[in-house]
Design an enzyme around this catalytic site. Structure first.
Site, PDB file in Angstrom:
ATOM      1  CD  GLU A  22      -7.442  -0.580  15.535  1.00  0.00           C
ATOM      2  OE1 GLU A  22      -6.835  -0.934  16.563  1.00  0.00           O
ATOM      3  OE2 GLU A  22      -8.443  -0.548  15.008  1.00  0.00           O
TER       4      GLU A  22
ATOM      5  N   GLY B  45      -6.024   4.765   5.609  1.00  0.00           N
ATOM      6  CA  GLY B  45      -6.952   5.719   6.107  1.00  0.00           C
ATOM      7  C   GLY B  45      -7.628   4.939   7.403  1.00  0.00           C
ATOM      8  CB  VAL B  46      -8.872   1.396   7.587  1.00  0.00           C
ATOM      9  CG1 VAL B  46      -7.565   0.654   7.281  1.00  0.00           C
ATOM     10  CG2 VAL B  46      -9.875   0.373   8.696  1.00  0.00           C
TER      11      VAL B  46
ATOM     12  CB  ILE C 264      -0.346   6.322   0.803  1.00  0.00           C
ATOM     13  CG1 ILE C 264       0.355   7.187  -0.021  1.00  0.00           C
ATOM     14  CG2 ILE C 264      -1.572   7.246   1.650  1.00  0.00           C
ATOM     15  CD1 ILE C 264      -0.832   7.675  -1.198  1.00  0.00           C
TER      16      ILE C 264
ATOM     17  CG  HIS D 116      -2.029   0.969   1.113  1.00  0.00           C
ATOM     18  ND1 HIS D 116      -2.125   2.451   1.372  1.00  0.00           N
ATOM     19  CD2 HIS D 116      -3.023   0.687   0.550  1.00  0.00           C
ATOM     20  CE1 HIS D 116      -3.242   2.725   1.184  1.00  0.00           C
ATOM     21  NE2 HIS D 116      -3.998   1.813   0.856  1.00  0.00           N
TER      22      HIS D 116
END
Length: 147
Positions: free
Chosen positions: A67, A62-63, A59, A53
């Site tokens: 978290e 976003g998840v 990058i 990723h």
């Protein structure tokens, strides 16, 4: 009452069940038990997530920012003896209105801020923001329930 003494990894691990490689806070810099918490996480290029990723332009997903906010909220709530203090854990119930304003890349340090907005029984509503170099990169709200 605000704690200005930083909490390290061992103190964090005593409060929440997360462990490497899924512990997304390195230290706690400010803590107002049950009300507010500021944590820090250095985003490391060596993290395996960046192999996929994205390999050409890493990058942070976003998840994982969500978290990090959830884990910071867990420390905040456990510090007050709430949200699972009897050996349980705070469980994520909902993610509300999260916005991602700028990408996070390896080498950056996150400043994760949480604040309890309100609570109803075992449910707590948490506001969270994530900053890099004084710029907000994400913000939103979480709902957590005592596990």
């Amino acid at each position: 009452m605000t704690t200005h003494k930083a909490l390290g990894r061992s103190e964090i691990e005593a409060m929440i069940p997360h462990r490497a490689p899924f512990l997304w806070i390195d230290r706690v810099e400010e803590l107002e038990p049950g009300e507010r918490c500021v944590a820090v996480k250095l985003i490391d290029q060596a993290d395996p997530i960046f192999a996929g990723h994205f390999p050409a332009k890493a990058i942070l997903p976003g998840v994982l920012l969500i978290e990090a906010v959830a884990q910071t909220a867990g420390v905040m709530l456990r510090s007050a003896g709430s949200q699972g203090a009897a050996g349980g854990i705070a469980l994520l119930a909902a993610v509300n209105r999260f916005k991602f304003l700028k990408p996070v890349t390896p080498g950056q340090e996150l400043r994760i801020e949480t604040k309890k907005l309100t609570e109803a029984g075992k449910l707590a509503y948490i506001g969270g923001t994530v900053w890099v170099d004084g710029e907000m990169v994400a913000s939103g709200e979480l709902s957590v329930v005592a596990g």
